[in-house]
Design a protein around this motif. Structure first.
Motif, PDB file in Angstrom:
ATOM      1  N   LEU A  75       0.850  -1.134   0.028  1.00  0.00           N
ATOM      2  CA  LEU A  75       0.019  -0.222  -0.214  1.00  0.00           C
ATOM      3  C   LEU A  75       0.714   1.329  -0.047  1.00  0.00           C
ATOM      4  O   LEU A  75       0.580   2.170  -0.713  1.00  0.00           O
ATOM      5  N   MET A  76       2.030   1.170   0.778  1.00  0.00           N
ATOM      6  CA  MET A  76       2.956   2.415   0.878  1.00  0.00           C
ATOM      7  C   MET A  76       3.467   2.643  -0.484  1.00  0.00           C
ATOM      8  O   MET A  76       3.750   3.751  -0.767  1.00  0.00           O
ATOM      9  N   GLU A  77       3.421   1.767  -1.321  1.00  0.00           N
ATOM     10  CA  GLU A  77       4.010   1.889  -2.714  1.00  0.00           C
ATOM     11  C   GLU A  77       3.149   2.876  -3.706  1.00  0.00           C
ATOM     12  O   GLU A  77       3.617   3.420  -4.525  1.00  0.00           O
ATOM     13  N   ARG A  78       1.710   2.642  -3.386  1.00  0.00           N
ATOM     14  CA  ARG A  78       0.736   3.195  -4.028  1.00  0.00           C
ATOM     15  C   ARG A  78       0.280   4.595  -3.660  1.00  0.00           C
ATOM     16  O   ARG A  78      -0.608   5.136  -4.279  1.00  0.00           O
ATOM     17  N   VAL A  79       0.622   4.902  -2.510  1.00  0.00           N
ATOM     18  CA  VAL A  79      -0.146   5.940  -1.821  1.00  0.00           C
ATOM     19  C   VAL A  79       0.912   7.459  -2.130  1.00  0.00           C
ATOM     20  O   VAL A  79       2.053   7.425  -2.666  1.00  0.00           O
ATOM     21  N   HIS A  80       0.376   8.628  -1.842  1.00  0.00           N
ATOM     22  CA  HIS A  80       0.967   9.886  -2.150  1.00  0.00           C
ATOM     23  C   HIS A  80       2.036   9.849  -1.176  1.00  0.00           C
ATOM     24  O   HIS A  80       2.162   9.377  -0.180  1.00  0.00           O
ATOM     25  N   ALA A  81       3.208  10.517  -1.423  1.00  0.00           N
ATOM     26  CA  ALA A  81       4.554  10.533  -0.800  1.00  0.00           C
ATOM     27  C   ALA A  81       4.404  11.139   0.813  1.00  0.00           C
ATOM     28  O   ALA A  81       4.700  10.509   1.555  1.00  0.00           O
ATOM     29  N   TRP A  82       3.312  12.057   0.875  1.00  0.00           N
ATOM     30  CA  TRP A  82       3.166  12.601   2.309  1.00  0.00           C
ATOM     31  C   TRP A  82       2.374  11.740   3.103  1.00  0.00           C
ATOM     32  O   TRP A  82       2.520  11.803   4.246  1.00  0.00           O
ATOM     33  N   VAL A  83       1.424  10.994   2.217  1.00  0.00           N
ATOM     34  CA  VAL A  83       0.679   9.785   3.146  1.00  0.00           C
ATOM     35  C   VAL A  83       1.692   8.785   3.508  1.00  0.00           C
ATOM     36  O   VAL A  83       1.460   8.218   4.847  1.00  0.00           O
ATOM     37  N   ARG A  84       2.667   8.438   2.553  1.00  0.00           N
ATOM     38  CA  ARG A  84       3.628   7.576   3.109  1.00  0.00           C
ATOM     39  C   ARG A  84       4.272   8.052   4.461  1.00  0.00           C
ATOM     40  O   ARG A  84       4.696   7.151   5.426  1.00  0.00           O
ATOM     41  N   GLY A  85       4.845   9.239   4.254  1.00  0.00           N
ATOM     42  CA  GLY A  85       5.377   9.818   5.521  1.00  0.00           C
ATOM     43  C   GLY A  85       4.777   9.825   6.888  1.00  0.00           C
ATOM     44  O   GLY A  85       5.053   9.361   7.910  1.00  0.00           O
ATOM     45  N   VAL A  86       3.288  10.007   6.650  1.00  0.00           N
ATOM     46  CA  VAL A  86       2.463  10.021   7.993  1.00  0.00           C
ATOM     47  C   VAL A  86       2.275   8.359   8.522  1.00  0.00           C
ATOM     48  O   VAL A  86       2.424   7.970   9.637  1.00  0.00           O
ATOM     49  N   MET A  87       2.135   7.479   7.271  1.00  0.00           N
ATOM     50  CA  MET A  87       2.133   5.928   7.732  1.00  0.00           C
ATOM     51  C   MET A  87       3.395   5.501   8.346  1.00  0.00           C
ATOM     52  O   MET A  87       3.447   4.927   9.395  1.00  0.00           O
ATOM     53  N   THR A  88       4.544   6.010   7.798  1.00  0.00           N
ATOM     54  CA  THR A  88       5.843   5.636   8.415  1.00  0.00           C
ATOM     55  C   THR A  88       5.919   5.979   9.810  1.00  0.00           C
ATOM     56  O   THR A  88       6.301   5.382  10.684  1.00  0.00           O
ATOM     57  N   PHE A  89       5.453   7.357   9.917  1.00  0.00           N
ATOM     58  CA  PHE A  89       5.617   7.920  11.051  1.00  0.00           C
ATOM     59  C   PHE A  89       4.940   7.293  12.271  1.00  0.00           C
ATOM     60  O   PHE A  89       5.360   6.935  13.447  1.00  0.00           O
ATOM     61  N   SER A  90       3.837   6.869  12.230  1.00  0.00           N
ATOM     62  CA  SER A  90       2.933   6.103  13.143  1.00  0.00           C
ATOM     63  C   SER A  90       3.393   4.699  13.336  1.00  0.00           C
ATOM     64  O   SER A  90       3.327   4.162  14.303  1.00  0.00           O
ATOM     65  N   LEU A  91       3.981   4.124  12.168  1.00  0.00           N
ATOM     66  CA  LEU A  91       4.260   2.843  12.435  1.00  0.00           C
ATOM     67  C   LEU A  91       5.648   2.658  13.327  1.00  0.00           C
ATOM     68  O   LEU A  91       5.941   1.980  14.245  1.00  0.00           O
ATOM     69  N   ILE A  92       6.210   3.979  13.032  1.00  0.00           N
ATOM     70  CA  ILE A  92       7.777   3.776  13.597  1.00  0.00           C
ATOM     71  C   ILE A  92       7.479   4.204  15.388  1.00  0.00           C
ATOM     72  O   ILE A  92       8.118   3.607  16.119  1.00  0.00           O
ATOM     73  N   MET A  93       6.573   4.890  15.355  1.00  0.00           N
ATOM     74  CA  MET A  93       6.121   5.208  16.940  1.00  0.00           C
ATOM     75  C   MET A  93       5.928   3.693  17.421  1.00  0.00           C
ATOM     76  O   MET A  93       6.276   3.807  18.663  1.00  0.00           O
ATOM     77  N   ALA A  94       4.997   3.101  17.000  1.00  0.00           N
ATOM     78  CA  ALA A  94       4.557   1.701  17.364  1.00  0.00           C
ATOM     79  C   ALA A  94       6.017   1.020  17.692  1.00  0.00           C
ATOM     80  O   ALA A  94       5.717   0.019  18.609  1.00  0.00           O
ATOM     81  N   TRP A  95       6.778   0.991  16.639  1.00  0.00           N
ATOM     82  CA  TRP A  95       7.874   0.138  16.637  1.00  0.00           C
ATOM     83  C   TRP A  95       8.735   0.766  17.871  1.00  0.00           C
ATOM     84  O   TRP A  95       9.412  -0.462  18.435  1.00  0.00           O
ATOM     85  N   ALA A  96       8.902   1.725  18.321  1.00  0.00           N
ATOM     86  CA  ALA A  96       9.715   2.366  19.224  1.00  0.00           C
ATOM     87  C   ALA A  96       9.339   1.946  20.523  1.00  0.00           C
ATOM     88  O   ALA A  96      10.153   2.010  21.376  1.00  0.00           O
ATOM     89  N   VAL A  97       7.963   1.790  20.827  1.00  0.00           N
ATOM     90  CA  VAL A  97       7.549   1.542  22.220  1.00  0.00           C
ATOM     91  C   VAL A  97       7.918   0.414  22.613  1.00  0.00           C
ATOM     92  O   VAL A  97       7.823  -0.763  22.008  1.00  0.00           O
ATOM     93  N   PRO A  98       8.561   0.023  24.013  1.00  0.00           N
ATOM     94  CA  PRO A  98       8.818  -1.122  24.471  1.00  0.00           C
ATOM     95  C   PRO A  98       7.765  -1.878  24.711  1.00  0.00           C
ATOM     96  O   PRO A  98       6.556  -1.416  24.916  1.00  0.00           O
ATOM     97  N   THR A  99       8.050  -3.227  24.683  1.00  0.00           N
ATOM     98  CA  THR A  99       6.835  -4.303  25.068  1.00  0.00           C
ATOM     99  C   THR A  99       6.175  -4.114  26.363  1.00  0.00           C
ATOM    100  O   THR A  99       5.126  -4.038  26.421  1.00  0.00           O
ATOM    101  N   PHE A 100       6.942  -3.619  27.508  1.00  0.00           N
ATOM    102  CA  PHE A 100       6.245  -3.424  28.635  1.00  0.00           C
ATOM    103  C   PHE A 100       5.187  -2.374  28.355  1.00  0.00           C
ATOM    104  O   PHE A 100       4.239  -2.483  29.017  1.00  0.00           O
TER     105      PHE A 100
END
Lengths: 282, 314
Positions: free
Chosen positions: B117-142
C-alpha cells in the motif's frame, strides 16, 4: 481514473496510520489526565483539563532517576562493546574471502534465532557460579555489568548482520581505485569506505541502543533489587496487586518512549536499507 | 543467489580485479583477527549458554543443588520423560503453535499488505504512515502491553467504549485474553515487517519491471514474476524472525496477566519460566527450553534450507 485509485489508496493509508497511532495517542493523552478525568464513564478523547501532575510524580521520584542512570549505563556499555566487536567482524565477512567465512555467517544467523528463554537460565546460573567462585568479588547477578553480558547475546548477532549489509553497500571498487592511486589497503578503507559507512554505523548503534533500552525479559530474570532496576522494570512498580496506577505509568512510559521514537525517526530509513541489503545479498 | 541490487552493468565479471584479490590473499591472517573478538564474545554469551542448557536438561538441578557443594547429578532422560508424560506440557505446545501461526500469519499479511500500500500512496501519506508505524515500533513491549491493558480495562477501557461492550472483562476467558495479547504482538511486529519489506520493494530493479511492462506483462504478472522473487529473500528472513519471536512470546502475555498467568495463558516460554524461577526446577525448565529450540528448528527448517542454498550459490 488512476488518480481516483491513488486517492483511495492514500485515504486507506491515512486511516491505517490513525488506527496504528491510536494506542500511542491514548498513552500520551492519559498521561495528561487527572485521575477523575481518566476514570470517567465516557472516555475523554481529548484531555479536557490537561495536567502535568503525572509527569511531576515521575520526575519527583528518586527511584526514577536511579533507574534512568542504570538504563543509560547498561545501554551505553552494550552499544560500545557490541559495535566495536561487530564492526571488525562485519568488515571481515564483507570484504574478505576466507576459509570458514560461510560457517561464521551461518552461525551468526542461527544465533539470531536462539530465543532468550533458552539462554536466560544458563546465563543466570553461570553468572551465579562465577560470582560464587570469585567469592562475590565479581557481582554479576543483580548487577548492571551482568546485564550487559546478557544484552550482548542478542545485540551482537544483530549488529554483525546489519553492519555487514552497510559495508557491502560500499562497492569495493572505490577502495581499489584509491589503492591504484597509491593508498595502502588500510588507508583506502579509512579514507573511502569508512566515511560512507558512518550513516550505517549510526543507524546500527541507535538500533542496538533501542534494543538494550527497551529490553525486559532478560532484565526481569537477572535483576531483583529495586535500586538495580532499568526503566522498563521501574515502570512495573506502578502495577500492584491492588491495581495499576495508569496515570503515572503512562507518563513514565511516555518519557521512556519519547527519546527512542525520536532516534528511530532519524535512522529507520538507513536501518531498513542495511537490513535488506544484507538479506538481498544473502 | 543472484545479487539483485548489483546489476550486471556495474560488475560485468567477477574476474577483473586481480590486484586487489592478490593483495587480499597475501594477508590471510587479517580477517581471522577481525572476527576473533566477535567469535570469542558470541561463544561466551550464546555458544556456552546453549551447551550449558543442553547439559542442564540432563541434570537434576534444583534449590538443593544450588546450595550444595556436590555437583548436580546426571539423571539421563528423566527431565525429558517427565515433560513428555505431562499433559499440561502438550496443551502448552499446541497453544504455542496455534498462537504462533495466528500471530505470524496476521503480522506478515498486514505487514506486507501495508508495504504494498505504501508504494501506491502519495509521498506525504507514506510519511504519515511511516511516522505512526515507527512510533509503534519504538515503544518497549512493557509499555505497549500496559497501554493495551489500559485500553481493555474492564470499567474504563476505551476499547469497550468504542466497541459498545459495556463493562466487559477481556481476561476471564483466556481465549479473549490471548486475543488481546495477539493484538499487541501484531501491532508491535507489523512496523518492522512493513518498513523492511518496503525497503526491499524500493530495491526491485526498475529496469526489469519496465522491460516486463514493455513485453506486455500485466500488474499481476509483474508482481509474481519480478517483484515477489526479488523480495523473497527478505520475506523469508522476516517470516523466520517473526516465527522465532512469536514462538517464544513471553512479555506481552506475562505482563498482561500481571506476572501471574494462569495455566490456560501459558506458552512454552512462560511455562519454562514458571518451572525455573518459581519452582526452582532449573533442570526441568532447561529441558523445556531445549524442546522449545528443537521445535523452533523444525518450524524454521524452510528458513535454514534457504540459508544453505544462499550459502552454496555465493
Amino acid at each position: 481514473m488512476r488518480r481516483a485509485v491513488r486517492i483511495g489508496y492514500s485515504a486507506a493509508g491515512l486511516l491505517i496510520a490513525a488506527v496504528w497511532a491510536f494506542p500511542i495517542y491514548w498513552m500520551v493523552s492519559t498521561a495528561f489526565k487527572s485521575g477523575k478525568d481518566m476514570y470517567s464513564a465516557t472516555p475523554q478523547f481529548v484531555p479536557l483539563h490537561p495536567t502535568g501532575d503525572n509527569f511531576a510524580d515521575v520526575f519527583g521520584d528518586s527511584t526514577f532517576w536511579q533507574a534512568a542512570a542504570n538504563s543509560l549505563i547498561a545501554t551505553v556499555l552494550t552499544v560500545v562493546l557490541a559495535m566495536a566487536v561487530a564492526f571488525a567482524a562485519a568488515v571481515a565477512v564483507a570484504r574478505f574471502r576466507f576459509f570458514g567465512r560461510r560457517t561464521f555467517l551461518m552461525s551468526i544467523l542461527i544465533m539470531k534465532m536462539v530465543p532468550s528463554i533458552a539462554l536466560v537460565i544458563p546465563i543466570f546460573l553461570t553468572l551465579t557460579e562465577i560470582q560464587d567462585a570469585s567469592l562475590g568479588a565479581l557481582q554479576l547477578t543483580d548487577a548492571v555489568p551482568g546485564l550487559v553480558i546478557a544484552y550482548l547475546a542478542f545485540a551482537l548477532p544483530f549488529a554483525v548482520w546489519a553492519l555487514r549489509g552497510f559495508v557491502l553497500g560500499v562497492p569495493s571498487e572505490l577502495e581499489e581505485a584509491a589503492m591504484i592511486d597509491g593508498c595502502s589497503q588500510v588507508q583506502a578503507f579509512r579514507r573511502v569506505t569508512l566515511p560512507l559507512i558512518v550513516p550505517g554505523l549510526v543507524a546500527t548503534s541507535i538500533f542496538t541502543m533501542i534494543l538494550a533500552w527497551n529490553e525486559y525479559l532478560l532484565t526481569y530474570f537477572l535483576i531483583s533489587s529495586p535500586e538495580k532496576y532499568t526503566l522498563p522494570l521501574w515502570l512495573s512498580h506502578f502495577v500492584t496487586t491492588e491495581g495499576t496506577s495508569f496515570g503515572p505509568l503512562m507518563a513514565g512510559a511516555t518519557i521512556i518512549a519519547l527519546p527512542v521514537a525520536v532516534f528511530f525517526m532519524f535512522v529507520q530509513r538507513n536501518l531498513a536499507r542495511g537490513l535488506t541489503a544484507g538479506a538481498v545479498r544473502g | 543467489m543472484s545479487t539483485l541490487d548489483e546489476p550486471a552493468v556495474a560488475r560485468p565479471l567477477p574476474a577483473p580485479r586481480p590486484s586487489a584479490a592478490r593483495a587480499r590473499r597475501s594477508r590471510p591472517r587479517l580477517p581471522y583477527l577481525l572476527i576473533l573478538p566477535a567469535l570469542a564474545v558470541s561463544l561466551a554469551v550464546i555458544g556456552y549458554p546453549l551447551i550449558r542448557v543442553i547439559v542442564l536438561s540432563f541434570q537434576q538441578w534444583g534449590v538443593a543443588q544450588i546450595f550444595s557443594d556436590a555437583g548436580p547429578p546426571f539423571v539421563g532422560l528423566r527431565n525429558y520423560s517427565r515433560i513428555l508424560g505431562d499433559p499440561v506440557f502438550w496443551t502448552v505446545v499446541v497453544r504455542t503453535l496455534v498462537l504462533t501461526a495466528v500471530m505470524v500469519g496476521l503480522s506478515m499479511g498486514v505487514g506486507v499488505g501495508l508495504a504494498l500500500l505504501m508504494e501506491r500512496v502519495h509521498a506525504w501519506v507514506r510519511g504519515v504512515m511511516t511516522f505512526s508505524l515507527i512510533m509503534a515500533w519504538a515503544v518497549p513491549t512493557f509499555v505497549s502491553t500496559q497501554i493495551f491493558a489500559w485500553m481493555t480495562e474492564q470499567n474504563f477501557g476505551v476499547l469497550n467504549y468504542v466497541l459498545g461492550l459495556g463493562q466487559h472483562n477481556w481476561y476471564t476467558d483466556a481465549k479473549q485474553g490471548l486475543a488481546v495479547a495477539t493484538l499487541i504482538v501484531v501491532w508491535g511486529a507489523v512496523p518492522f515487517i512493513t518498513v523492511t519489506t518496503y525497503a526491499a520493494l524500493t530495491q526491485v530493479p526498475a529496469e526489469l519491471v519496465e522491460a516486463a511492462r514493455l513485453d506486455g506483462a500485466g500488474g499481476r504478472q509483474v508482481f509474481f514474476g519480478i517483484t515477489l522473487p526479488s523480495i523473497k529473500p527478505v520475506l523469508v528472513i522476516v517470516t523466520a524472525l517473526s516465527i522465532i519471536w512469536d514462538f517464544s512470546v513471553f512479555n506481552q502475555i506475562y505482563i498482561l496477566r500481571n506476572g501471574a498467568p494462569s495455566p490456560d495463558y501459558q506458552t512454552l516460554a512462560i511455562y519454562a519460566y514458571m518451572q525455573a524461577y518459581q519452582g526452582h526446577e532449573y533442570g526441568y525448565a532447561s529441558a523445556v527450553a531445549v524442546v522449545t529450540v528443537l521445535l523452533l528448528l523444525v518450524v524454521s527448517v524452510f528458513y535454514i534450507r534457504q540459508l544453505i542454498k544462499t550459502g552454496e550459490a555465493e
